[in-house]
Design a protein around this motif. Structure first.
Motif, PDB file in Angstrom:
ATOM      1  N   TRP A  27      39.690  15.075  70.082  1.00  0.00           N
ATOM      2  CA  TRP A  27      38.758  15.246  70.260  1.00  0.00           C
ATOM      3  C   TRP A  27      38.262  16.558  69.639  1.00  0.00           C
ATOM      4  CZ3 TRP A  27      33.927  13.433  70.694  1.00  0.00           C
ATOM      5  CH2 TRP A  27      33.071  14.634  70.965  1.00  0.00           C
ATOM      6  N   ASP A  28      39.287  17.512  69.992  1.00  0.00           N
ATOM      7  CA  ASP A  28      38.926  19.516  69.724  1.00  0.00           C
ATOM      8  C   ASP A  28      38.813  19.608  68.632  1.00  0.00           C
ATOM      9  OD1 ASP A  28      37.567  19.770  72.072  1.00  0.00           O
ATOM     10  OD2 ASP A  28      40.270  20.938  72.611  1.00  0.00           O
ATOM     11  N   SER A  29      39.984  19.042  68.231  1.00  0.00           N
ATOM     12  CA  SER A  29      40.727  19.077  66.246  1.00  0.00           C
ATOM     13  C   SER A  29      39.171  18.536  65.666  1.00  0.00           C
ATOM     14  CB  SER A  29      41.720  18.520  66.254  1.00  0.00           C
ATOM     15  OG  SER A  29      42.569  19.043  66.283  1.00  0.00           O
ATOM     16  N   ALA A  30      38.709  17.148  65.886  1.00  0.00           N
ATOM     17  CA  ALA A  30      37.744  16.727  64.909  1.00  0.00           C
ATOM     18  C   ALA A  30      36.333  17.286  64.960  1.00  0.00           C
ATOM     19  CB  ALA A  30      38.016  15.260  65.527  1.00  0.00           C
ATOM     20  N   VAL A  31      35.897  18.002  65.884  1.00  0.00           N
ATOM     21  CA  VAL A  31      35.104  18.530  66.136  1.00  0.00           C
ATOM     22  C   VAL A  31      35.398  20.009  65.522  1.00  0.00           C
ATOM     23  CG1 VAL A  31      33.413  20.957  67.640  1.00  0.00           C
ATOM     24  CG2 VAL A  31      34.767  17.931  69.133  1.00  0.00           C
ATOM     25  N   VAL A  32      36.258  20.421  65.813  1.00  0.00           N
ATOM     26  CA  VAL A  32      36.964  22.026  64.427  1.00  0.00           C
ATOM     27  C   VAL A  32      36.511  21.485  62.709  1.00  0.00           C
ATOM     28  CG1 VAL A  32      38.430  23.396  63.387  1.00  0.00           C
ATOM     29  CG2 VAL A  32      38.088  23.543  66.221  1.00  0.00           C
ATOM     30  N   ARG A  33      36.547  20.261  62.576  1.00  0.00           N
ATOM     31  CA  ARG A  33      36.752  19.714  61.613  1.00  0.00           C
ATOM     32  C   ARG A  33      35.399  20.074  60.460  1.00  0.00           C
ATOM     33  NH1 ARG A  33      41.158  16.560  62.831  1.00  0.00           N
ATOM     34  NH2 ARG A  33      40.021  15.083  62.864  1.00  0.00           N
ATOM     35  N   LEU A  34      35.106  19.200  61.664  1.00  0.00           N
ATOM     36  CA  LEU A  34      33.584  18.869  61.539  1.00  0.00           C
ATOM     37  C   LEU A  34      32.622  20.767  61.123  1.00  0.00           C
ATOM     38  CD1 LEU A  34      31.180  17.653  60.550  1.00  0.00           C
ATOM     39  CD2 LEU A  34      30.530  16.611  63.108  1.00  0.00           C
ATOM     40  N   ASP A  35      32.880  21.210  61.517  1.00  0.00           N
ATOM     41  CA  ASP A  35      32.377  22.227  62.282  1.00  0.00           C
ATOM     42  C   ASP A  35      32.527  22.930  60.789  1.00  0.00           C
ATOM     43  OD1 ASP A  35      30.805  24.710  63.314  1.00  0.00           O
ATOM     44  OD2 ASP A  35      32.823  25.637  63.352  1.00  0.00           O
ATOM     45  N   ARG A  36      33.836  23.265  60.334  1.00  0.00           N
ATOM     46  CA  ARG A  36      34.251  23.823  59.337  1.00  0.00           C
ATOM     47  C   ARG A  36      33.416  22.813  57.491  1.00  0.00           C
ATOM     48  NH1 ARG A  36      40.495  23.641  60.372  1.00  0.00           N
ATOM     49  NH2 ARG A  36      40.340  25.541  61.716  1.00  0.00           N
ATOM     50  N   ARG A  37      33.055  21.769  58.036  1.00  0.00           N
ATOM     51  CA  ARG A  37      32.361  20.976  56.864  1.00  0.00           C
ATOM     52  C   ARG A  37      31.731  20.695  56.869  1.00  0.00           C
ATOM     53  NH1 ARG A  37      33.645  15.162  58.223  1.00  0.00           N
ATOM     54  NH2 ARG A  37      32.899  14.616  56.484  1.00  0.00           N
ATOM     55  N   LEU A  38      30.654  21.116  57.773  1.00  0.00           N
ATOM     56  CA  LEU A  38      28.455  21.556  57.966  1.00  0.00           C
ATOM     57  C   LEU A  38      28.334  21.896  57.025  1.00  0.00           C
ATOM     58  CD1 LEU A  38      27.940  21.470  62.123  1.00  0.00           C
ATOM     59  CD2 LEU A  38      27.464  20.017  60.420  1.00  0.00           C
ATOM     60  N   PRO A  39      28.578  22.786  56.532  1.00  0.00           N
ATOM     61  CA  PRO A  39      28.055  23.645  55.334  1.00  0.00           C
ATOM     62  C   PRO A  39      28.177  22.974  54.083  1.00  0.00           C
ATOM     63  CG  PRO A  39      29.781  25.083  56.386  1.00  0.00           C
ATOM     64  CD  PRO A  39      29.934  23.914  56.885  1.00  0.00           C
ATOM     65  N   THR A  40      28.949  21.790  53.595  1.00  0.00           N
ATOM     66  CA  THR A  40      29.199  20.917  52.508  1.00  0.00           C
ATOM     67  C   THR A  40      28.791  19.361  52.582  1.00  0.00           C
ATOM     68  OG1 THR A  40      30.743  20.539  52.939  1.00  0.00           O
ATOM     69  CG2 THR A  40      30.757  22.474  51.776  1.00  0.00           C
ATOM     70  N   LEU A  41      27.711  19.576  53.456  1.00  0.00           N
ATOM     71  CA  LEU A  41      27.426  18.209  54.049  1.00  0.00           C
ATOM     72  C   LEU A  41      25.841  18.137  53.907  1.00  0.00           C
ATOM     73  CD1 LEU A  41      29.499  16.886  57.138  1.00  0.00           C
ATOM     74  CD2 LEU A  41      29.684  16.647  55.080  1.00  0.00           C
ATOM     75  N   SER A  42      25.018  16.943  53.224  1.00  0.00           N
ATOM     76  CA  SER A  42      24.591  16.500  53.022  1.00  0.00           C
ATOM     77  C   SER A  42      23.006  15.892  54.064  1.00  0.00           C
ATOM     78  CB  SER A  42      23.444  15.523  52.206  1.00  0.00           C
ATOM     79  OG  SER A  42      24.616  13.912  52.247  1.00  0.00           O
ATOM     80  N   GLU A  43      22.665  16.342  54.528  1.00  0.00           N
ATOM     81  CA  GLU A  43      21.521  15.512  55.831  1.00  0.00           C
ATOM     82  C   GLU A  43      22.403  14.241  56.311  1.00  0.00           C
ATOM     83  OE1 GLU A  43      17.307  16.009  56.970  1.00  0.00           O
ATOM     84  OE2 GLU A  43      17.260  17.297  54.942  1.00  0.00           O
ATOM     85  N   ASP A  44      22.395  13.465  55.083  1.00  0.00           N
ATOM     86  CA  ASP A  44      23.125  11.706  55.685  1.00  0.00           C
ATOM     87  C   ASP A  44      24.677  12.316  55.834  1.00  0.00           C
ATOM     88  OD1 ASP A  44      20.111  11.406  54.958  1.00  0.00           O
ATOM     89  OD2 ASP A  44      20.474   9.913  53.240  1.00  0.00           O
ATOM     90  N   GLN A  45      24.976  12.751  55.437  1.00  0.00           N
ATOM     91  CA  GLN A  45      25.902  12.510  55.551  1.00  0.00           C
ATOM     92  C   GLN A  45      26.122  13.733  56.911  1.00  0.00           C
ATOM     93  OE1 GLN A  45      27.637  15.055  51.753  1.00  0.00           O
ATOM     94  NE2 GLN A  45      28.319  13.248  51.450  1.00  0.00           N
TER      95      GLN A  45
END
Length: 178
Positions: A27-45
């Motif tokens: 869970w924690d790893s998935a949260v960290v990965r998403l946190d890192r990716r957020l700046p590159t994602l579109s609203e839909d992504q």
């Protein structure tokens, strides 16, 4: 990011068995990965990524709902996943001739690949949940776009089979989901 931090903190605190099928570290790893990716994602992504995070524990009774302030839009077809494939079960009057057609390609993927991708956003404990809810989410414009099934959310390419004859057509969003 504030929404992600809220989810990361409150989901484990409120869910009665969040770590039944996954570990806290997963869970924690998935949260960290998403946190890192957020700046590159579109609203839909980003929307898809949040759905994927909530689906990660594999609990069919735990879901996330889209923000009512930003309603989702829909393609004017209803899909159903039968044993022998993905079919158009209903459609608006402009697409009525498609009713009963088997979907061969959905956007830039095969129908099976589209169902595999949508499975990542459907909280489920077995394949029946995906078969029940996947077709619904494949009519949500933002989900289809966020899953990378189409590059243009205003134009979904479908290849359908009707009695052995294949046709390619394009479907546009019809309005907001209720």
């Amino acid at each position: 990011r504030a929404d992600l931090q809220l989810l990361a903190r409150e989901f484990p605190a409120r869910h009665p068995a969040l770590f039944l099928n996954i570990t806290r570290a997963q869970w924690d790893s998935a949260v960290v990965r998403l946190d890192r990716r957020l700046p590159t994602l579109s609203e839909d992504q980003t929307l898809v990524a949040f759905f994927q995070l909530v689906a990660l524990p594999g609990d069919a009774h735990t879901t996330v709902q889209p923000n009512p302030a930003r309603p989702l839009h829909y393609f004017p077809i209803e899909l159903y996943s039968f044993e022998d494939g993905l079919f158009i079960r209903r459609a608006d009057s402009a697409h009525a001739a498609l009713v009963g057609a088997r979907v061969v390609r959905f956007g830039n993927a095969s129908a099976d690949e589209a169902m595999s991708r949508v499975a990542t956003i459907v909280p489920h404990e077995n394949d029946w949940w995906v078969r029940a809810w996947g077709p619904f989410w494949l009519t949500a414009v933002e989900m289809v776009h966020g899953l990378g099934l189409t590059e243009d959310p205003n134009r979904l390419r479908l290849v359908v089979d009707r009695g052995g004859r294949r046709d390619t057509l394009f479907v546009s969003p019809a309005g907001r989901m209720a």
